[in-house]
Design an enzyme around this catalytic site. Structure first.
Site, PDB file in Angstrom:
ATOM      1  N   ARG A  35     -11.173   5.626  13.675  1.00  0.00           N
ATOM      2  CA  ARG A  35     -12.308   6.079  12.850  1.00  0.00           C
ATOM      3  C   ARG A  35     -13.480   6.579  13.698  1.00  0.00           C
ATOM      4  O   ARG A  35     -14.203   7.489  13.283  1.00  0.00           O
ATOM      5  CB  ARG A  35     -12.759   4.949  11.919  1.00  0.00           C
ATOM      6  CG  ARG A  35     -11.752   4.717  10.808  1.00  0.00           C
ATOM      7  CD  ARG A  35     -12.144   3.593   9.902  1.00  0.00           C
ATOM      8  NE  ARG A  35     -11.283   3.601   8.717  1.00  0.00           N
ATOM      9  CZ  ARG A  35     -11.303   2.671   7.777  1.00  0.00           C
ATOM     10  NH1 ARG A  35     -12.137   1.658   7.883  1.00  0.00           N
ATOM     11  NH2 ARG A  35     -10.514   2.751   6.738  1.00  0.00           N
ATOM     12  N   LYS A 197       4.567  -1.100  -5.859  1.00  0.00           N
ATOM     13  CA  LYS A 197       4.306  -1.160  -7.304  1.00  0.00           C
ATOM     14  C   LYS A 197       4.070   0.190  -7.952  1.00  0.00           C
ATOM     15  O   LYS A 197       3.309   1.010  -7.447  1.00  0.00           O
ATOM     16  CB  LYS A 197       3.086  -2.046  -7.562  1.00  0.00           C
ATOM     17  CG  LYS A 197       3.334  -3.504  -7.209  1.00  0.00           C
ATOM     18  CD  LYS A 197       2.108  -4.336  -7.522  1.00  0.00           C
ATOM     19  CE  LYS A 197       2.416  -5.828  -7.357  1.00  0.00           C
ATOM     20  NZ  LYS A 197       1.235  -6.642  -7.624  1.00  0.00           N
ATOM     21  N   GLY A 353      -3.004   3.442   2.835  1.00  0.00           N
ATOM     22  CA  GLY A 353      -2.847   2.408   3.868  1.00  0.00           C
ATOM     23  C   GLY A 353      -1.516   2.295   4.560  1.00  0.00           C
ATOM     24  O   GLY A 353      -1.405   2.515   5.768  1.00  0.00           O
ATOM     25  N   GLY A 376      -8.462   4.056  -0.298  1.00  0.00           N
ATOM     26  CA  GLY A 376      -8.912   4.100  -1.704  1.00  0.00           C
ATOM     27  C   GLY A 376      -9.481   5.450  -2.096  1.00  0.00           C
ATOM     28  O   GLY A 376      -9.234   5.954  -3.197  1.00  0.00           O
TER      29      GLY A 376
END
Length: 395
Positions: A35, A197, A353, A376
Site C-alpha cells: 500500500r 459463499k 481479499g 470492500g
C-alpha cells in the site's frame, strides 16, 4: 474526473489521504509495504512539481490513542519506499500540527498521526474534517481501500476544497480498471467469482450479468449451485437457504445470454486438512464423508479454454482452499491461464481479499493487468454502488 495532472503543485501543500493501513509484526515492522508502494507515484509527482505532502491515514481499529497503532512505527518504511525524509507529528489536528504543516518547505513530507485516534474520523464529523482541511491547499484522495467509507478524511474533508480536489494516480487507476470491466472492456468479458459463499457475492452477480459474456463460478460457492440442481455434494460447504437464489441466477444468466461455467469435477478430501486422503470425483457425485476442496482437472481445462477466449477478465475469489498446499493447484492453474491471456493482450483485473492474497502468494502480481488495493471498496464498485470517497471528488 480531476486527477493529479490537472494541477501544478508548485509551492502548494497537498493534503493526501493515503491508505497506509499496513500489517505490522510484533516488533512493529511493516511486513507488506504494497500500500505504501502504491501511493509512491502520487507523492513523487507532487514533490517533483515543487510541492509538499501532508499524508493522512488510519492504522488498524484503535480505541482512542493506542501506542501500538501509532503511524510513527511505519515512518521509516515510508522513508525507505519514497527515498525522501518523512517528518512525523504527534497528532493529526490542532495548533502544533497546523504550525508544522505551515512550515513545510517544497519537497518535504509530513506524516500525520493515526486519524482513527479520534472517533470523529469514522463518524464523518464535519468539524474534525474542517480542522484537517486547514493543513493543505489541495486535497488529493489516493486511498481506494477506504473510498467506500464516508469518513471525515475520505469524504467530508473534500467539501472544504471546492475546485481544489482531485484523485491521486492510484485511485484514478482503480476507477479506470473497474470501468474497463464494467463499461468499456473489449468483449468477450469474463467474470470469475470464487470463494466460500454465494451470499457475499449476490449483489455483484446481479449487477454484472448485464456486462459479462461468461461467468465462472468456483470455490465453495459452486456447491450451492450444484446441490440446487440436484447434485450430491457430500460434506461440501453449501448455503441451503441460497439454493433458490442460485437457480434464479442461472435463469437470469440464460435470459441475458451469459454462459455460466460451474466445475464439473472436484478434488475431494475426507478431512479439512492438508494431509487428508483425496480423490478426483464428478462434482455431482460426492459421497458422504467427503468434501470438495479444489477444482478438478476437467474443470481446470474447461476454465482455461474460457479464459483464453476472453478479452476482459475480472477475477474475484479462489477456486479452492489455496491456503493448504494440497488444494492450491486449481487456483494456481487459473492464475497461469489468466497470465497467459494477459500476455496475449487481454485486460485482467484481480480484486477482493483472497484473490489478491493468492496472486501475491503464487507470484502473479506482475503477470496480470491490475491488482486492486481495496477489498470492500472494489466489491461495492462491482455491485454498482457509487463510493462516497469518489463521489466527494466528483461533486
Amino acid at each position: 474526473m480531476k486527477t493529479l495532472n490537472d494541477f501544478n503543485f508548485e509551492n502548494k501543500k497537498a493534503l493526501i489521504r493515503v491508505d497506509f493501513n499496513v500489517p505490522l509484526n510484533e516488533n512493529f515492522e511493516v511486513t507488506d509495504a504494497t500500500r505504501i508502494i502504491s501511493a509512491k507515484p502520487t507523492i513523487i509527482k507532487i514533490l517533483e512539481d515543487g510541492g509538499s505532502c501532508i499524508l493522512m491515514s488510519h492504522l488498524g481499529r484503535p480505541k482512542g490513542f493506542q501506542e501500538e497503532f501509532s503511524l510513527k512505527h511505519i515512518a521509516k518504511k515510508v522513508e525507505d519506499v519514497l527515498g525522501v525524509e518523512v517528518k512525523t507529528v504527534a497528532d493529526c489536528i490542532g495548533d502544533d500540527v497546523e504550525a508544522d504543516a505551515a512550515s513545510l518547505q517544497p519537497g518535504q513530507i509530513l506524516l500525520l498521526e493515526n486519524l482513527r485516534f479520534y472517533k470523529e474520523e469514522t463518524a464523518g464529523d464535519k468539524d474534525f474534517a474542517e480542522k484537517l482541511s486547514k493543513l493543505g491547499d489541495i486535497y488529493v484522495n489516493d486511498a481506494f481501500g477506504t473510498a467506500h467509507r464516508a469518513h471525515a478524511s475520505t469524504t467530508i474533508v473534500a467539501q472544504f476544497f471546492e475546485g481544489k480536489k482531485c484523485f491521486g494516480s492510484l485511485l484514478a487507476q482503480e476507477i479506470e480498471s473497474i470501468k474497463k470491466v464494467m463499461e468499456t472492456g473489449e468483449k468477450p468479458v469474463l467474470a470469475i467469482l470464487g470463494g466460500a459463499k454465494v451470499s457475499s457475492k449476490i449483489t455483484i452477480i446481479e449487477n454484472i450479468l448485464d456486462k459479462v459474456d461468461h461467468l465462472i463460478i468456483g470455490g465453495g460457492m459452486a456447491f450451492t449451485f450444484v446441490k440446487a440442481q440436484g447434485g450430491k455434494i457430500g460434506n461440501s460447504i453449501c448455503e441451503d437457504d441460497k439454493m433458490p437464489l442460485a437457480l434464479e441466477i442461472l435463469e437470469q444468466a440464460k435470459a441475458k445470454n451469459v454462459q455460466v461455467h460451474i466445475p464439473v469435477d472436484t478434488i475431494a478430501a475426507d478431512d479439512f486438512s492438508n494431509d487428508a486422503n483425496t480423490q478426483v470425483l464428478d462434482i455431482n457425485e460426492i459421497p458422504d464423508g467427503w468434501e470438495g476442496v479444489d477444482a478438478g482437472p476437467k474443470s481446470r481445462a474447461q476454465f482455461h479454454d474460457v479464459v483464453m477466449q476472453s478479452k476482459t477478465i475480472l477475477w474475484n475469489g479462489p477456486l479452492g482452499v489455496f491456503e493448504m498446499e494440497s488444494f492450491a493447484n486449481g487456483t494456481i492453474e487459473l492464475g497461469n491461464s489468466i497470465a497467459e491471456a494477459t500476455k496475449n493482450g487481454a485486460f485482467s483485473l484481480v480484486g477482493g481479499g483472497d484473490s489478491v492474497a493468492a496472486v501475491k502468494q503464487f507470484g502473479f502480481e506482475d503477470k496480470v493487468s491490475y491488482v486492486s488495493t481495496g477489498g470492500g471498496a472494489m466489491l461495492e464498485s462491482l455491485e454498482g454502488k457509487t463510493l462516497p470517497g469518489i463521489a466527494a471528488i466528483l461533486e
